[in-house]
Design a protein around this motif. Structure first.
Motif, PDB file in Angstrom:
ATOM      1  N   VAL A 231       0.859  -1.188   0.000  1.00 26.38           N
ATOM      2  CA  VAL A 231       0.000   0.000   0.000  1.00 26.38           C
ATOM      3  C   VAL A 231       0.891   1.233   0.000  1.00 26.38           C
ATOM      4  O   VAL A 231       1.865   1.305   0.763  1.00 26.38           O
ATOM      5  N   GLY A 232       0.586   2.201  -0.852  1.00 23.36           N
ATOM      6  CA  GLY A 232       1.301   3.462  -0.827  1.00 23.36           C
ATOM      7  C   GLY A 232       0.286   4.605  -0.718  1.00 23.36           C
ATOM      8  O   GLY A 232      -0.759   4.575  -1.371  1.00 23.36           O
ATOM      9  N   TYR A 233       0.581   5.565   0.148  1.00 22.21           N
ATOM     10  CA  TYR A 233      -0.310   6.723   0.248  1.00 22.21           C
ATOM     11  C   TYR A 233       0.465   7.929   0.753  1.00 22.21           C
ATOM     12  O   TYR A 233       1.578   7.806   1.252  1.00 22.21           O
ATOM     13  N   ARG A 234      -0.141   9.057   0.590  1.00 22.52           N
ATOM     14  CA  ARG A 234       0.505  10.297   0.998  1.00 22.52           C
ATOM     15  C   ARG A 234      -0.001  10.660   2.372  1.00 22.52           C
ATOM     16  O   ARG A 234      -1.195  10.633   2.654  1.00 22.52           O
ATOM     17  N   ASP A 235       0.917  10.986   3.261  1.00 25.30           N
ATOM     18  CA  ASP A 235       0.540  11.481   4.590  1.00 25.30           C
ATOM     19  C   ASP A 235       1.216  12.837   4.737  1.00 25.30           C
ATOM     20  O   ASP A 235       2.417  12.918   5.010  1.00 25.30           O
ATOM     21  N   GLY A 236       0.394  13.856   4.516  1.00 21.82           N
ATOM     22  CA  GLY A 236       0.987  15.191   4.514  1.00 21.82           C
ATOM     23  C   GLY A 236       1.922  15.329   3.322  1.00 21.82           C
ATOM     24  O   GLY A 236       1.576  14.983   2.190  1.00 21.82           O
ATOM     25  N   ASP A 237       3.180  15.734   3.616  1.00 22.09           N
ATOM     26  CA  ASP A 237       4.103  15.951   2.499  1.00 22.09           C
ATOM     27  C   ASP A 237       5.034  14.764   2.298  1.00 22.09           C
ATOM     28  O   ASP A 237       6.045  14.864   1.641  1.00 22.09           O
ATOM     29  N   ARG A 238       4.736  13.641   2.895  1.00 21.63           N
ATOM     30  CA  ARG A 238       5.621  12.501   2.681  1.00 21.63           C
ATOM     31  C   ARG A 238       4.832  11.277   2.223  1.00 21.63           C
ATOM     32  O   ARG A 238       3.628  11.187   2.463  1.00 21.63           O
ATOM     33  N   THR A 239       5.548  10.357   1.633  1.00 17.62           N
ATOM     34  CA  THR A 239       4.920   9.151   1.123  1.00 17.62           C
ATOM     35  C   THR A 239       5.203   8.009   2.096  1.00 17.62           C
ATOM     36  O   THR A 239       6.346   7.823   2.530  1.00 17.62           O
ATOM     37  N   ILE A 240       4.153   7.312   2.405  1.00 15.22           N
ATOM     38  CA  ILE A 240       4.339   6.141   3.273  1.00 15.22           C
ATOM     39  C   ILE A 240       3.988   4.904   2.461  1.00 15.22           C
ATOM     40  O   ILE A 240       2.939   4.833   1.863  1.00 15.22           O
ATOM     41  N   THR A 241       4.915   3.950   2.445  1.00 11.57           N
ATOM     42  CA  THR A 241       4.669   2.713   1.714  1.00 11.57           C
ATOM     43  C   THR A 241       4.822   1.550   2.690  1.00 11.57           C
ATOM     44  O   THR A 241       5.794   1.501   3.469  1.00 11.57           O
ATOM     45  N   ALA A 242       3.873   0.670   2.681  1.00 11.48           N
ATOM     46  CA  ALA A 242       3.939  -0.517   3.565  1.00 11.48           C
ATOM     47  C   ALA A 242       3.906  -1.767   2.705  1.00 11.48           C
ATOM     48  O   ALA A 242       3.084  -1.881   1.802  1.00 11.48           O
ATOM     49  N   VAL A 243       4.809  -2.667   2.957  1.00  8.99           N
ATOM     50  CA  VAL A 243       4.873  -3.936   2.232  1.00  8.99           C
ATOM     51  C   VAL A 243       4.642  -5.066   3.235  1.00  8.99           C
ATOM     52  O   VAL A 243       5.173  -5.036   4.363  1.00  8.99           O
ATOM     53  N   GLY A 244       3.836  -6.027   2.821  1.00 17.98           N
ATOM     54  CA  GLY A 244       3.453  -7.100   3.770  1.00 17.98           C
ATOM     55  C   GLY A 244       4.598  -8.026   4.165  1.00 17.98           C
ATOM     56  O   GLY A 244       4.580  -8.592   5.254  1.00 17.98           O
TER      57      GLY A 244
END
Lengths: 478, 428
Positions: B228-241
């Protein structure tokens, strides 16, 4: 090689060094290296064990219950002094003492060590090995090695019943008429004619000879001589049962007299009589629960007394031990060497846990004894085994020979038969009565077949058998 | 003791005709060759030789060289295995410096080749310092993330790449939620995320996520994506299982390398958070164990003590010579058959047999004393006994021929009565 306590002590001291050393790691290595170096030096400087030479001398024969001494001479042909420990290893039942010697043999010299053996069982005892641990000058390490120095000591039956021999010989002399009491000889074999002297039995006057001469002549008699006695020892399973109280301590059993003192002589041999006697109903003394002596040993004792007596009486004695086959055979021994031949033949015999083959025994007796003789069977009056084994073949034997069967009874069973008061003891008594009844029944059957039976307590077996022999001799039935 | 004792006995009983009390004398005549005891095969020249039975160095070498060879081969194989197996010690999963199968050294080299600077940090505090707005913070499931670490990392600037499992999502990635577990296998991207779409199929699985608002989910396992990748404010957060696709083992398969480089190499700097080496875990003051307070000399002293114990064991364990085995005779008391029968009687309460045995023994002993033939019948015996002892005839008859006792007390009484009768017969 071997290390000593000093090596361990040095390592222990090294622990303190390491604990307070500024650099403990190298200190450990240093201590270990120092130890290794000391051990190596000590091993190099220790006297060699391999070149040692051993020689034995001493007793080859010992009676059970007595002590033999065996000397071991250690010769050191090497260039260094041999100092340390020596162990002369023998089987546990040889009763070797001391267990280890302190040894100090300078180069080129020899030393004599004296070992005492107090065997607790009959048979041949072989020396196993002589092991020497030769310490180095520092006493940290030692060279160790073993040598085989063969020697064997034969442990003979103790012949305890020899204390009965004087009394029996006195009776024998009475039979022969040679006794100082001047009673007439009671034998049946014609000896000689002589003049009548007052006091002679008038019934022995030979009137025919008196008529030929002017004097009154009497016949003198003596017991038969040069008869044959064949002693047959049953070494089957029934002879392994232990009865009575062992007069000398056997393997795995405490001496009767030392029972109060505790330590058992046979301890190291590992037999556990306690496990066998556990759970007996209380009330019968500790003497009854000791495993006693095998029937075989009591039989041997009786056989030796009989042989000594018969040899003295001028009879020829042969000996056979038999279970499934002939285990020992002594024949034609002269009177002077008879007993030594017998004890030598008996010494290594142990009871085998097999059912004795009576048919084979009878065949062996018939094959060996051509002339009529007195066959003395030393066995047990065990109804089951006798009915199946001996009784069917007994007529073959008793038709040609006079058969005398001797057996040691079990005092423990007699003690059981006297038990009263509680149901348990009465049941014990009933079982003992049952066994005694079986014994009486088989005795009666044997007597009906013309067999003489001697059934006596273990300690009384030897004199009872001697008495039976003397009675047969007096009756002229040999 | 001298063996000539027995010869003495023979002499006294045989030729000399002396009183054989001398049989007990200690004989003094020496054993001569004509002694019959020697003729029994025991004679041997005094001074038998001795032979050494200890192994020599040569025989030890001959006997032990095979075992020594095997031991050498084993040691050589072990050494070769360690040398060829790369870095020794334990594997450090997903560590850029680890070249074992579970490490991530290959990915780190690739990223460096692409000009990405890798900052390897071993604590959350360091990571926070190293992270800038133009960096990616990589937190893998190899790092033991405490709550304090998570809150420290939550406010870092720059992108965040979370690999594997439940990485304290609530703190680190607000809005992201784990939904379950999926098997790790090759999966298709099925999304528009550029990094995923360019990489193609990737070996993924592990934790599945719920896609937050405005986010993109890729590599779905069933309905839920594992990336999953999404924007949180001005940064990108990516989570891989799951992080397996980044390991040296898997990196060459599918599009694993592409996806890993796309995700981790998105910014010029990669702050790679790895667990600290085991020894440093307790380096912080206040977290020392009792063993850290022990001076180092004591540990070595314990080693030295162990050596002393080994030497002690060698000293005490070395036997002086062989164990001598011996054939032992069987020890069985002859009375055991009678005792066994008694136990059977007791166990079965066999009063009938016990009473019969007692009566039989009594009759065998008493009937001859009564002057009766052994064939005498019961009536004759009873009347003779009653007459002799003065007991009532019926009582004697019931004791001798009555039914067996009904209980144990009756049996004891019967035995006592028979004893009494026997005593009276004997004493009369």
């Amino acid at each position: 090689m071997a290390l000593t306590g000093r090596a361990a002590l040095l390592a222990l001291l090294g622990t303190l060094v390491v604990l307070f050393a500024p650099r403990p790691g190298p200190a450990v290595a240093g201590v270990a290296l120092l130890l290794a170096a000391l051990v190596a030096v000590d091993l190099l400087l220790a006297g060699g064990v391999r070149p040692l030479r051993f020689t034995r001398s001493g007793d080859r024969l010992v009676r059970l219950g007595e002590t033999a001494t065996v000397d071991l001479i250690v010769e050191n042909p090497g260039r260094r002094r041999v100092r340390g420990l020596l162990r002369d290893a023998w089987p546990p039942s040889a009763g070797a003492a001391p267990r280890r010697f302190a040894l100090d043999v300078p180069a080129g010299e020899r030393r004599r060590l004296t070992l005492t053996l107090t065997p607790v069982r009959r048979g041949d005892r072989e020396a196993a090995a002589v092991t020497v641990r030769s310490l180095g000058p520092l006493g940290i390490a030692a060279r160790q090695g073993s040598h085989r120095v063969p020697w064997s000591v034969r442990v003979l039956p103790p012949f305890l019943s020899r204390k009965h021999l004087p009394a029996k010989l006195t009776r024998l002399r009475e039979l022969e008429g040679a006794h100082p009491s001047m009673v007439r000889g009671q034998g049946t074999e014609f000896d000689s004619l002589r003049e009548y002297v007052p006091g002679d039995d008038v019934r022995s006057i030979d009137w025919r000879a008196t008529a030929r001469r002017s004097d009154v002549v009497v016949r003198t008699w003596r017991p038969e001589r040069d008869r044959r006695v064949l002693i047959v020892l049953d070494t089957g399973r029934t002879s392994a049962g232990r009865v009575g109280t062992a007069p000398v301590p056997l393997a795995g059993q405490e001496d009767r007299s030392s029972a109060g003192r505790g330590a058992g002589l046979g301890g190291p041999s590992g037999v556990l009589p306690g496990g066998l006697s556990g759970g007996l109903p209380g009330g019968r003394g500790g003497a009854g629960t000791a495993p006693g002596w095998p029937r075989l040993d009591w039989s041997m004792d009786a056989a030796l007394l009989l042989a000594a007596l018969a040899a003295r009486a001028g009879d020829r004695v042969d000996f056979m031990a038999h279970d499934r086959s002939v285990r020992a055979w002594v024949s034609g021994a002269g009177r002077t060497e008879l007993l030594s031949s017998l004890v030598n033949a008996m010494a290594p015999i142990e009871a085998e846990l097999v059912e004795a083959d009576a048919a084979d025994m009878v065949a062996a007796v018939l094959a060996r004894a051509r002339r009529r003789c007195l066959v003395v069977l030393l066995t047990d009056l065990n109804a089951a085994s006798l009915e199946e084994g001996l009784l069917p073949v007994l007529p073959q034997l008793s038709s040609r020979h006079l058969v005398l069967l001797a057996a040691a009874s079990d005092p423990q069973v007699a003690a059981m038969a006297a038990g009263r008061g509680t149901p348990e003891l009465v049941y014990d008594a009933a079982a003992a009565e049952r066994q005694s009844a079986d014994r009486r029944r088989i005795t009666a059957r044997l007597r009906r077949q013309g067999v003489e039976v001697v059934d006596a307590a273990p300690e009384q077996l030897a004199p009872a058998l001697a008495d039976a022999y003397l009675a047969l001799k007096a009756a002229g039935r040999l | 003791m001298n063996p000539a004792d027995i010869t003495d006995t023979t002499d006294t009983t045989g030729a000399r005709g002396e009183t054989p009390a001398g049989a007990g004398h200690t004989g003094t005549n020496p054993m001569n060759p004509a002694d019959p005891m020697n003729s029994a095969g025991l004679a041997a020249a005094p001074g038998t030789g001795s032979t050494s039975v200890s192994p020599t160095a040569a025989s030890l070498w001959r006997g032990g060289r095979g075992a020594l060879l095997v031991a050498l081969i084993v040691v050589a194989a072990a050494v070769a295995g360690v040398l060829l197996g790369g870095t020794g010690g334990q594997d450090r999963r997903l560590d850029p410096d680890d070249t074992s199968l579970s490490g991530a050294g290959a990915l780190a080299r690739l990223l460096e080749g692409r000009g990405v600077r890798i900052a390897r940090v071993t604590s959350a505090a360091e990571a926070r310092t190293a992270a800038t707005a133009d960096s990616t913070l990589l937190v893998t499931d190899a790092f033991p993330l405490t709550a304090g670490d998570a809150s420290r990392l939550a406010g870092t600037p720059g992108d965040l790449l979370l690999v594997g499992g439940d990485r304290r999502l609530r703190t680190l990635a607000p809005g992201l939620r784990a939904t379950g577990e999926a098997r790790t296998r090759s999966r298709e991207p099925r999304c528009a995320l550029p990094a995923a779409a360019a990489a193609g199929s990737v070996h993924l699985g592990g934790t599945t996520f719920a896609v937050p608002r405005g986010g993109t989910g890729c590599y779905p396992a069933g309905d839920d994506p594992t990336l999953v990748g999404y924007r949180d404010g001005d940064r990108t957060i990516t989570a891989v299982g799951d992080g397996d696709f980044m390991t040296n083992l898997r990196l060459a398969e599918d599009g694993n390398a592409a996806l890993a480089m796309n995700l981790a190499g998105a910014r010029p700097t990669l702050v790679w958070l790895v667990p600290p080496p085991p020894g440093e875990a307790a380096a912080e003051p206040g977290e020392q164990g009792i063993y850290d307070l022990v001076p180092p000399g004591v540990r070595w002293a314990v080693a030295q003590l162990a050596l002393a114990v080994v030497l002690l064991a060698l000293w005490r364990g070395r036997r002086l010579g062989p164990v001598v085995a011996e054939r032992l005779p069987v020890v069985v008391r002859a009375a055991e058959t009678a005792e066994g029968r008694a136990r059977l009687y007791r166990a079965r309460r066999a009063r009938d047999r016990a009473a019969a045995a007692l009566r039989e023994g009594f009759a065998d002993r008493v009937v001859p004393r009564l002057g009766l033939p052994s064939a005498a019948g019961p009536d004759a015996r009873v009347s003779a006994l009653a007459e002799r002892t003065g007991q009532a005839a019926p009582q004697v008859a019931s004791a001798l021929y009555g039914p067996p006792p009904a209980d144990d007390a009756g049996l004891v009484a019967l035995a006592a009565y028979l004893d009494m009768l026997e005593r009276q017969v004997r004493d009369s």
